[in-house]
Design an enzyme around this catalytic site. Sequence first.
Site, PDB file in Angstrom:
ATOM      1  N   LYS A 153      -9.512  -3.151   1.758  1.00 56.06           N
ATOM      2  CA  LYS A 153      -9.022  -1.460   2.485  1.00 56.06           C
ATOM      3  C   LYS A 153     -10.095  -0.307   1.602  1.00 56.06           C
ATOM      4  CE  LYS A 153      -5.550  -4.382   4.470  1.00 56.06           C
ATOM      5  NZ  LYS A 153      -6.334  -4.431   6.060  1.00 56.06           N
ATOM      6  N   TYR A 181      -1.382  -3.410  -7.030  1.00 57.11           N
ATOM      7  CA  TYR A 181      -0.655  -4.294  -5.485  1.00 57.11           C
ATOM      8  C   TYR A 181      -2.521  -4.268  -4.893  1.00 57.11           C
ATOM      9  CZ  TYR A 181      -0.068  -4.861  -0.628  1.00 57.11           C
ATOM     10  OH  TYR A 181      -0.590  -6.085   0.585  1.00 57.11           O
ATOM     11  N   GLY A 182      -2.486  -5.697  -3.987  1.00 59.72           N
ATOM     12  CA  GLY A 182      -3.821  -5.399  -3.111  1.00 59.72           C
ATOM     13  C   GLY A 182      -4.611  -4.294  -3.192  1.00 59.72           C
ATOM     14  N   GLY A 183      -4.054  -3.989  -1.976  1.00 58.70           N
ATOM     15  CA  GLY A 183      -4.435  -2.932  -1.262  1.00 58.70           C
ATOM     16  C   GLY A 183      -4.894  -1.799  -1.512  1.00 58.70           C
ATOM     17  N   ASN A 241      -3.301 -14.424  11.930  1.00 60.31           N
ATOM     18  CA  ASN A 241      -2.548 -16.109  12.415  1.00 60.31           C
ATOM     19  C   ASN A 241      -3.580 -16.483  13.485  1.00 60.31           C
ATOM     20  OD1 ASN A 241       0.269 -17.296  11.655  1.00 60.31           O
ATOM     21  ND2 ASN A 241      -0.325 -14.698  10.918  1.00 60.31           N
ATOM     22  N   ARG A 274       1.079  -1.307   0.163  1.00 61.04           N
ATOM     23  CA  ARG A 274      -0.165   0.095   0.181  1.00 61.04           C
ATOM     24  C   ARG A 274       1.086   1.358   0.130  1.00 61.04           C
ATOM     25  NH1 ARG A 274      -1.759   0.400   4.094  1.00 61.04           N
ATOM     26  NH2 ARG A 274      -1.215  -1.357   5.385  1.00 61.04           N
ATOM     27  N   ARG A 277       2.152 -12.016  -0.472  1.00 61.57           N
ATOM     28  CA  ARG A 277       0.705 -12.790  -0.245  1.00 61.57           C
ATOM     29  C   ARG A 277       0.452 -13.716  -0.433  1.00 61.57           C
ATOM     30  NH1 ARG A 277      -1.861  -8.903   3.662  1.00 61.57           N
ATOM     31  NH2 ARG A 277      -0.218  -7.310   3.696  1.00 61.57           N
ATOM     32  N   GLU A 295       0.007 -20.347  21.448  1.00 62.15           N
ATOM     33  CA  GLU A 295      -0.057 -20.000  22.700  1.00 62.15           C
ATOM     34  C   GLU A 295      -0.922 -19.045  22.922  1.00 62.15           C
ATOM     35  OE1 GLU A 295       1.002 -22.451  24.285  1.00 62.15           O
ATOM     36  OE2 GLU A 295       2.993 -23.700  23.180  1.00 62.15           O
ATOM     37  N   ASN A 296      -0.611 -17.951  22.205  1.00 62.08           N
ATOM     38  CA  ASN A 296      -1.460 -16.792  22.374  1.00 62.08           C
ATOM     39  C   ASN A 296      -3.309 -17.608  23.085  1.00 62.08           C
ATOM     40  OD1 ASN A 296      -0.067 -15.374  21.682  1.00 62.08           O
ATOM     41  ND2 ASN A 296      -0.542 -14.930  20.069  1.00 62.08           N
ATOM     42  N   PHE A 327       1.602 -16.784  18.826  1.00 60.94           N
ATOM     43  CA  PHE A 327       0.449 -18.303  17.824  1.00 60.94           C
ATOM     44  C   PHE A 327      -0.224 -19.082  18.570  1.00 60.94           C
ATOM     45  CE2 PHE A 327       5.092 -17.492  15.498  1.00 60.94           C
ATOM     46  CZ  PHE A 327       4.442 -16.596  14.637  1.00 60.94           C
ATOM     47  N   SER A 378      -1.949  -3.510   9.958  1.00 60.80           N
ATOM     48  CA  SER A 378      -1.125  -4.905   8.936  1.00 60.80           C
ATOM     49  C   SER A 378       0.053  -5.544   8.979  1.00 60.80           C
ATOM     50  CB  SER A 378      -1.394  -3.908   7.610  1.00 60.80           C
ATOM     51  OG  SER A 378      -2.054  -3.350   7.427  1.00 60.80           O
ATOM     52  N   ALA A 379       0.216  -6.815   9.188  1.00 60.64           N
ATOM     53  CA  ALA A 379       1.478  -7.646   9.786  1.00 60.64           C
ATOM     54  C   ALA A 379       1.597  -7.392  10.597  1.00 60.64           C
ATOM     55  CB  ALA A 379       2.321  -7.173   8.373  1.00 60.64           C
ATOM     56  N   CYS A 380       0.453  -7.905  11.654  1.00 56.77           N
ATOM     57  CA  CYS A 380       0.421  -8.154  13.276  1.00 56.77           C
ATOM     58  C   CYS A 380      -0.142  -9.101  13.497  1.00 56.77           C
ATOM     59  CB  CYS A 380       0.406  -6.515  13.923  1.00 56.77           C
ATOM     60  SG  CYS A 380       1.477  -4.926  13.701  1.00 56.77           S
ATOM     61  N   HIS A 396     -10.686  -2.699  11.223  1.00 64.14           N
ATOM     62  CA  HIS A 396      -9.986  -3.364  11.116  1.00 64.14           C
ATOM     63  C   HIS A 396      -8.898  -4.568  11.964  1.00 64.14           C
ATOM     64  CE1 HIS A 396      -4.550  -3.039   9.246  1.00 64.14           C
ATOM     65  NE2 HIS A 396      -5.985  -4.305   9.109  1.00 64.14           N
ATOM     66  N   ASP A 403      -9.580 -10.550   8.844  1.00 61.92           N
ATOM     67  CA  ASP A 403      -9.152  -9.027   8.380  1.00 61.92           C
ATOM     68  C   ASP A 403      -9.868  -7.061   8.511  1.00 61.92           C
ATOM     69  OD1 ASP A 403      -6.681  -7.142   7.667  1.00 61.92           O
ATOM     70  OD2 ASP A 403      -7.736  -7.016   5.732  1.00 61.92           O
TER      71      ASP A 403
HETATM   72  N1  LIG Z   1       6.661 -13.228  17.486  1.00 64.79           N
HETATM   73  C1  LIG Z   1       5.271 -13.644  16.710  1.00 64.79           C
HETATM   74  N2  LIG Z   1       4.795 -13.391  15.271  1.00 64.79           N
HETATM   75  C2  LIG Z   1       3.612 -13.726  14.990  1.00 64.79           C
HETATM   76  C3  LIG Z   1       2.215 -14.406  16.248  1.00 64.79           C
HETATM   77  N3  LIG Z   1       1.283 -13.743  14.613  1.00 64.79           N
HETATM   78  C4  LIG Z   1       1.792 -13.573  13.809  1.00 64.79           C
HETATM   79  N4  LIG Z   1       2.805 -13.698  14.216  1.00 64.79           N
HETATM   80  C5  LIG Z   1       4.018 -13.403  12.524  1.00 64.79           C
HETATM   81  O1  LIG Z   1       2.926 -11.668  11.707  1.00 64.79           O
HETATM   82  C6  LIG Z   1       3.328 -11.717  10.784  1.00 64.79           C
HETATM   83  C7  LIG Z   1       1.818 -11.177  10.239  1.00 64.79           C
HETATM   84  O2  LIG Z   1       0.842 -11.420  10.478  1.00 64.79           O
HETATM   85  P1  LIG Z   1      -0.246 -11.655   9.987  1.00 64.79           P
HETATM   86  O3  LIG Z   1      -0.831 -12.487  11.092  1.00 64.79           O
HETATM   87  O4  LIG Z   1       0.152 -12.641   8.474  1.00 64.79           O
HETATM   88  O5  LIG Z   1      -0.969 -10.202   9.882  1.00 64.79           O
HETATM   89  P2  LIG Z   1      -2.168  -9.473   9.455  1.00 64.79           P
HETATM   90  O6  LIG Z   1      -1.856  -8.671   8.335  1.00 64.79           O
HETATM   91  O7  LIG Z   1      -2.836  -8.536  10.846  1.00 64.79           O
HETATM   92  O8  LIG Z   1      -2.692 -10.296   9.025  1.00 64.79           O
HETATM   93  C8  LIG Z   1       4.186 -12.995  10.110  1.00 64.79           C
HETATM   94  O9  LIG Z   1       4.675 -13.011   9.535  1.00 64.79           O
HETATM   95  C9  LIG Z   1       3.309 -13.948  11.599  1.00 64.79           C
HETATM   96  O10 LIG Z   1       4.419 -14.724  10.823  1.00 64.79           O
HETATM   97  C10 LIG Z   1       2.291 -14.637  17.092  1.00 64.79           C
HETATM   98  O11 LIG Z   1       1.401 -14.309  18.153  1.00 64.79           O
HETATM   99  N5  LIG Z   1       3.707 -14.031  17.215  1.00 64.79           N
HETATM  100  C1  LIG Z   2      -4.351  -6.248   2.723  1.00 63.98           C
HETATM  101  C2  LIG Z   2      -3.433  -5.493   3.849  1.00 63.98           C
HETATM  102  O1  LIG Z   2      -3.535  -5.752   5.477  1.00 63.98           O
HETATM  103  P1  LIG Z   2      -3.219  -6.758   6.135  1.00 63.98           P
HETATM  104  O2  LIG Z   2      -1.874  -6.841   6.435  1.00 63.98           O
HETATM  105  O3  LIG Z   2      -3.947  -6.105   6.880  1.00 63.98           O
HETATM  106  O4  LIG Z   2      -3.914  -8.183   5.914  1.00 63.98           O
HETATM  107  C3  LIG Z   2      -2.681  -4.097   2.669  1.00 63.98           C
HETATM  108  O5  LIG Z   2      -1.712  -3.751   4.231  1.00 63.98           O
HETATM  109  O6  LIG Z   2      -2.293  -4.507   1.825  1.00 63.98           O
HETATM  110 MN   LIG Z   3      -4.231 -10.693   7.654  1.00 60.85          MN
END
Ligand SMILES: Nc1nc2c(ncn2[C@@H]2O[C@H](COP(=O)(O)OP(=O)(O)O)[C@@H](O)[C@H]2O)c(=O)[nH]1
Ligand SMILES: C=C(OP(=O)(O)O)C(=O)O
Ligand SMILES: [Mn+2]
Length: 604
Positions: free
Chosen positions: A228, A219-221, A276, A79, A387, A514-515, A512, A270-272, A248, A295
């Site tokens: 989004k 790109y997707g976003g 998972n 994005r 992705r 363990e959460n 992961f 995003s990516a947090c 979100h 999402d």
């Molecule tokens: N250390 C750690 N990394 C995590 C955890 N959950 C997700 N991640 C990592 O964070 C990144 C983004 O995760 P994702 O679930 O795709 O995030 P999203 O974009 O919010 O959906 C990936 O590389 C995951 O492996 C966690 O509980 N602990």
């Molecule tokens: C789709 C997206 O988000 P997310 O990482 O929250 O899955 C993005 O950021 O383009």
């Molecule tokens: Mn995601």
Amino acid sequence: MTTTSTDIPTTGGTSHKELAAWVEEVAALTTPDSIVWCDGSDEEWDRLTQKLVDAGTFVKLDRKPNSFWATSDPADVARVEDRTFICTKDAEGAGPTNHWMAPDEMKGIMSDLYRGCMKGRTMYVIPFVMGHLESDTPMYGVELTDSEYVVCSMRIMARIGSKILEKMEETDAPYVKCLHSVGAPLAEGQQDVAWPCSETKYISHFPEERMIWSFGSGYGGNALLGKKCYALRIASAMAHDEGWLAEHMLILKLTSPEGKVHFIAAAFPSACGKTNLAMIEPTIPGWKAEMVGDDIAWMRFRNGKLYAVNPENGLFGVAPGTGYPTNQNAMHAIEKGNSIFTNVARTLDGDVWWEGMTDEAPDELIDWRGDTWTPESENKAAHPNSRFCTPITQCPVTAPEFDDPNGVPISAILFGGRRKTTIPLVTEARDWNHGTFIGSTVSSETTAAAAGAVGVVRRDPMAMLPFIGYNAGDYLQHWVNLGREHADAMPKVFLVNWFRRDEDGGFAWPGFGENSRVLKWVVERLEGTGEGVETPIGTVPAEGALDVDGLDMEPGQLEQATKFDVEEWKAEIPLIEEWFAQFGDKLPQELRDELDGLKKRLDA
Ligand SMILES: Nc1nc2c(ncn2[C@@H]2O[C@H](COP(=O)(O)OP(=O)(O)O)[C@@H](O)[C@H]2O)c(=O)[nH]1
Ligand SMILES: C=C(OP(=O)(O)O)C(=O)O
Ligand SMILES: [Mn+2]
């Protein structure tokens, strides 16, 4: 724009007069060679994926059924927040956290860019609905695009095609106008490239008109406009006007060993970790988790409760870090095929690979730039924001409630981010306003999901910083107001952090699966059985209240993950004050009061 369309060869059409006129108007401006109304059929998918294979955009994967590998232009991988605009009549409508331009000015600039921009290409008309067609208020959209990649991806991510269009025609239904072009017209006889895009990019939103104009990116976003752009930016503005929430957030169904069901929503940037957590395999015995969404959550009040729907139909997940040990459910979803992989690596026998999928990398790969890659290579094989795009129904833990047009009642909201320090594993908010305060001050390190520096701590309110389609001060006031109007419906709010580091720099908490231990405490708090201790920042698990049975952690690590440190928090205060200062009069008094309360408690 001129109005009469022309003799552009067209497949399909509509009796929805207003839509027909808009399509004509855009075609007259963008001058595609042909127009195709998408029906969403298998035949259409086969035809377009083949076209993408022939164009060199897709490589068909021999080891995954009906699946394709794509690599983007190296400058079109995420994005582009700097190029994302909220075009309200006046700048105050967009607020201090968005880029703003007046609608007329933006339309002028972009009309010039759009003029003739689809030359040599086909313009596709994609009727879609976000959420369920059977909903009381079906949320329609129509995306016009000159990208086959976008059509195929939209077919996975949203409900598209003839069935949607027919329903729209019945009532001449309103819809969100979504215009997209890769911005790469082809001159007579000009050879196309595998990933057409433009250096000039605009991702523009006109919330007052419920309209999106996107130019220059595939790109997707930036390009799958139902996601989004519509389901967050435009929908958040609709939600503000109509008294609901477009957030979100993932949506998780949790069943306890006693068979009690709770639905939890969670907002992480995003990516947090949303995807998972949405697909978590609990490590503690007897607990079952299922996914409603990974999402986006649209939440409305119904029968005195807050109900959440996942408006999407697919997963657009971050590939790196996704593997059998950490997220087997995503891996099983992908195995079933019917997927598009973008900017991951490809194995020589026609499969995909990325960092974190397996402990050991294959001996040789084609990396995301299309070059030969070996474990000795210096660069990553997959782009960090690569992705997978996969139908959500292929995930083995998709909950049956995913199909319920009314959604699921939410009893807890988690906010979280990626913080190396300060934020403990889990904290419960004192009440709704305190929860809103926590959400409004969430901080996180930036990730590869957006272009720009990675790892910089920024405030990301409700994980919505890049997605609030109007003034963020009004957005925060909306949260406070809903809490006042629907006091009994509001979920409990929690703050979590899976990413705190230990002295060695590693993650203090194993994360992961363990959460699930944290989720268990959250549920116990909902049911009134979990023990907590009050701290200045909220309630944290009492000694022994967090189930760590069978968890193998080094001495001191659990403490490091869970501790509340008053000095670390005192250091946050000026950062929060600085963050709040930009809202001026728009900052809700309730949040000012919450900040004062926190300061007093920290000093006591
Ligand atoms: N250390 C750690 N990394 C995590 C955890 N959950 C997700 N991640 C990592 O964070 C990144 C983004 O995760 P994702 O679930 O795709 O995030 P999203 O974009 O919010 O959906 C990936 O590389 C995951 O492996 C966690 O509980 N602990
Ligand atoms: C789709 C997206 O988000 P997310 O990482 O929250 O899955 C993005 O950021 O383009
Ligand atoms: Mn995601």
